[in-house]
Design a protein around this motif. Structure first.
Motif, PDB file in Angstrom:
ATOM      1  N   ARG A   2       4.059   3.888   8.095  1.00 18.43           N
ATOM      2  CA  ARG A   2       4.815   2.093   8.474  1.00 18.43           C
ATOM      3  C   ARG A   2       3.841   1.145   9.037  1.00 18.43           C
ATOM      4  NH1 ARG A   2       8.066   3.086   4.206  1.00 18.43           N
ATOM      5  NH2 ARG A   2       9.719   1.257   5.429  1.00 18.43           N
ATOM      6  N   ARG A  33       0.795  -0.890   0.136  1.00 16.21           N
ATOM      7  CA  ARG A  33      -0.384   0.344  -0.416  1.00 16.21           C
ATOM      8  C   ARG A  33       0.581   1.069   0.089  1.00 16.21           C
ATOM      9  NH1 ARG A  33      -0.304   2.445   4.482  1.00 16.21           N
ATOM     10  NH2 ARG A  33       0.235   1.763   6.501  1.00 16.21           N
ATOM     11  N   LYS A  34       0.459   2.294   0.127  1.00 13.71           N
ATOM     12  CA  LYS A  34       0.991   3.680  -0.482  1.00 13.71           C
ATOM     13  C   LYS A  34       0.847   4.334   0.680  1.00 13.71           C
ATOM     14  CE  LYS A  34       3.030   6.352  -3.875  1.00 13.71           C
ATOM     15  NZ  LYS A  34       4.079   6.620  -4.509  1.00 13.71           N
ATOM     16  N   CYS A  35       2.382   4.827   0.964  1.00 11.54           N
ATOM     17  CA  CYS A  35       2.780   5.420   2.394  1.00 11.54           C
ATOM     18  C   CYS A  35       2.350   7.036   2.397  1.00 11.54           C
ATOM     19  CB  CYS A  35       4.365   4.933   2.925  1.00 11.54           C
ATOM     20  SG  CYS A  35       5.005   3.495   3.019  1.00 11.54           S
ATOM     21  N   GLY A  90      12.391   0.345  -5.706  1.00  9.30           N
ATOM     22  CA  GLY A  90      10.916   0.204  -5.829  1.00  9.30           C
ATOM     23  C   GLY A  90      10.398   1.862  -5.405  1.00  9.30           C
ATOM     24  N   GLY A  91       8.675   1.648  -5.412  1.00  9.93           N
ATOM     25  CA  GLY A  91       8.177   0.207  -4.459  1.00  9.93           C
ATOM     26  C   GLY A  91       9.233  -0.816  -3.994  1.00  9.93           C
ATOM     27  N   TYR A 104       3.933   9.785   3.177  1.00  9.74           N
ATOM     28  CA  TYR A 104       4.997  11.048   2.779  1.00  9.74           C
ATOM     29  C   TYR A 104       5.745  10.088   1.358  1.00  9.74           C
ATOM     30  CZ  TYR A 104       7.914   7.379   4.424  1.00  9.74           C
ATOM     31  OH  TYR A 104       8.738   5.923   4.680  1.00  9.74           O
ATOM     32  N   CYS A 105       5.339   8.980   0.892  1.00  5.90           N
ATOM     33  CA  CYS A 105       6.083   8.457  -0.250  1.00  5.90           C
ATOM     34  C   CYS A 105       5.593   9.332  -2.106  1.00  5.90           C
ATOM     35  CB  CYS A 105       5.856   6.925  -1.045  1.00  5.90           C
ATOM     36  SG  CYS A 105       6.827   6.519  -2.011  1.00  5.90           S
ATOM     37  N   ASN A 137      11.501  -3.930   1.971  1.00  2.00           N
ATOM     38  CA  ASN A 137      11.210  -3.113   3.128  1.00  2.00           C
ATOM     39  C   ASN A 137      10.534  -4.884   4.889  1.00  2.00           C
ATOM     40  OD1 ASN A 137       8.414  -2.940   5.187  1.00  2.00           O
ATOM     41  ND2 ASN A 137       7.671  -1.727   3.239  1.00  2.00           N
ATOM     42  N   SER A 183       5.683   4.131  -7.319  1.00  6.12           N
ATOM     43  CA  SER A 183       4.286   2.805  -6.809  1.00  6.12           C
ATOM     44  C   SER A 183       3.819   3.095  -6.350  1.00  6.12           C
ATOM     45  CB  SER A 183       5.598   2.865  -5.220  1.00  6.12           C
ATOM     46  OG  SER A 183       4.832   3.289  -4.421  1.00  6.12           O
TER      47      SER A 183
HETATM   48  S1  SF4 Z   1       8.424   2.989  -2.158  1.00  4.09           S
HETATM   49 FE1  SF4 Z   1       8.115   2.480   0.027  1.00  4.09          FE
HETATM   50  S2  SF4 Z   1       7.403   4.276   0.942  1.00  4.09           S
HETATM   51 FE2  SF4 Z   1       6.921   4.592  -1.205  1.00  4.09          FE
HETATM   52  S3  SF4 Z   1       4.909   3.592  -1.329  1.00  4.09           S
HETATM   53 FE3  SF4 Z   1       6.346   1.745  -1.041  1.00  4.09          FE
HETATM   54  S4  SF4 Z   1       7.017   1.598   1.116  1.00  4.09           S
HETATM   55 FE4  SF4 Z   1       6.074   2.997   1.199  1.00  4.09          FE
END
Ligand code: SF4
Length: 376
Positions: free
Chosen positions: A136, A19-21, A64-65, A23-24, A98, A28
């Protein structure tokens, strides 16, 4: 006898996360229900397209990702795919991981047996409150356990990423993170300042809990000093390593050596050309299928732009730039070309020339933007 051809770095972008963080800002998207078969097809097509470049690669970096969603069998298949199109003599193979990935000891050992030599773990912090604010999916203890298992799995190098300048961070929370770094004893640490990128969900968090820039810079310096105390040597603005563990692949970027990027959003720099790929996974695959090509944008570098970019990249390194090497490579005497700029920065203590090495003093690296901007 002519010198052996320069070996290039190969980057593969895996664009999926669970899933999307919030702050990212990396390219991705959540992993689709159908898995990543289309990505693999696109990769095969793009590798075939680029095989004509005649490059040989000695570093491979899968980023990535969340490429740790790939199992050992996927990693073996990926290597086999790349080996069909390119000459590989890989001495460093990095996989980004991760700590939330479900990785038992057999997966970690499987990656290592498949050829991964270096694991780069996106920890961010060993402090539960900071991890919660960042959104996270794991606790500090889980990240620590992941690192321990990774260390036992046989990789030549294990590194981790840390982030500072996070709302709510305190000297005590930073200290907790540094203590866990000491306990887990990685070989490499990348230390980043949290960026406030417009339009991301995290913008609201930062609006409600603003982080003062000076305090964030202080936190960075505090963490950097802690890492030095633990025996890490800083070799680039954001990167610290134990002796012999600097990332060979990333060094190619800073040393302005050739690299090829495959996958959505991946960037490449080969000869006098630099380009980056379409970011959207579906559009990237479609462009490879219909033959229009995966590039989103590209630039042909003229000699002046080429050496300026090499200068700006090289100044990110603590070791700086060897002026004689630079002259031999680009035909430019930097001391003469930038005489007024260099003199002014030397006066302000922002640049040092010693034994024919041009560098930014380590304690000024974080405020080096002013220097770098003058050379662009
Ligand atoms: S690339 Fe890293 S920071 Fe970005 S959504 Fe994926 S796990 Fe989160």
């Amino acid at each position: 006898m002519s010198p052996p051809p320069e070996k290039a770095g190969l980057y593969v972008h895996f664009p999926f996360c669970r899933r999307k963080c919030p702050y990212c800002h990396f390219a991705s998207v959540p992993l689709p229900d159908g898995g990543f078969a289309a990505w693999r097809e696109g990769l095969d097509r793009e590798a075939a397209l680029r095989s004509g470049l005649g490059l040989e690669f000695d570093t491979l970096y899968v980023g990535g990702g969340t490429p740790s969603l790939l199992g050992p069998a996927d990693i073996s298949e990926l290597l086999e795919l790349l080996g069909r199109h390119f000459r590989l003599s890989v001495r460093e193979f990095t996989l980004e991981a991760n700590p939330a990935s479900e990785t038992g000891p057999e997966t970690l050992a499987g990656w290592s047996q498949a050829g991964v030599t270096r694991l780069s773990v996106g920890v961010q912090a060993f402090d539960d409150r900071t991890l919660e604010i960042l959104g996270r999916e794991y606790a500090a203890a889980a990240a620590e356990s992941f690192l321990r298992r990774a260390r036992a799995a046989g990789f030549r190098s294990v590194g981790l990423d840390l982030m500072v300048g996070v709302p709510g961070e305190t000297p005590a929370s930073l200290e907790r993170t540094l203590e866990a770094v000491e306990r887990t004893s990685p070989d490499h640490v990348s230390l980043y300042l949290l960026e406030n990128v417009e339009g991301l969900p995290f913008e609201t968090v930062l609006k409600n809990n603003p982080v003062d820039e000076d305090r964030a810079a202080d936190a960075f310096e505090l963490a950097a000093a802690g890492l030095r105390r633990l025996g890490f040597e800083r070799y680039e603005i954001s990167n610290f390593a134990r002796p012999g563990h600097a990332c060979l692949h990333n060094l190619k970027y800073w040393r302005y050596e050739p690299f090829l990027g495959l996958g959505p959003s991946a960037a490449s720099h080969v000869g006098p050309e630099r380009w980056s790929n379409i970011e959207d996974v579906g559009r990237w695959v479609a462009a490879l299928r219909d033959g229009t090509g995966p590039r989103a944008e590209g630039v042909a570098l003229d000699p002046a732009r080429n050496f300026r970019e090499a200068l700006v990249s090289g100044l990110r390194l603590v070791g700086g730039i060897d002026l004689a090497d630079f002259r031999a490579r680009f035909g430019v005497d930097l001391r003469a070309w930038f005489a007024p700029e260099i003199a002014a920065f030397e006066r302000d203590g922002l640049i040092i020339i010693e034994q024919d090495i041009l560098r930014i003093p380590e304690d000024k690296l974080l405020v080096s933007n002013r220097v770098l901007a003058a050379f662009v």
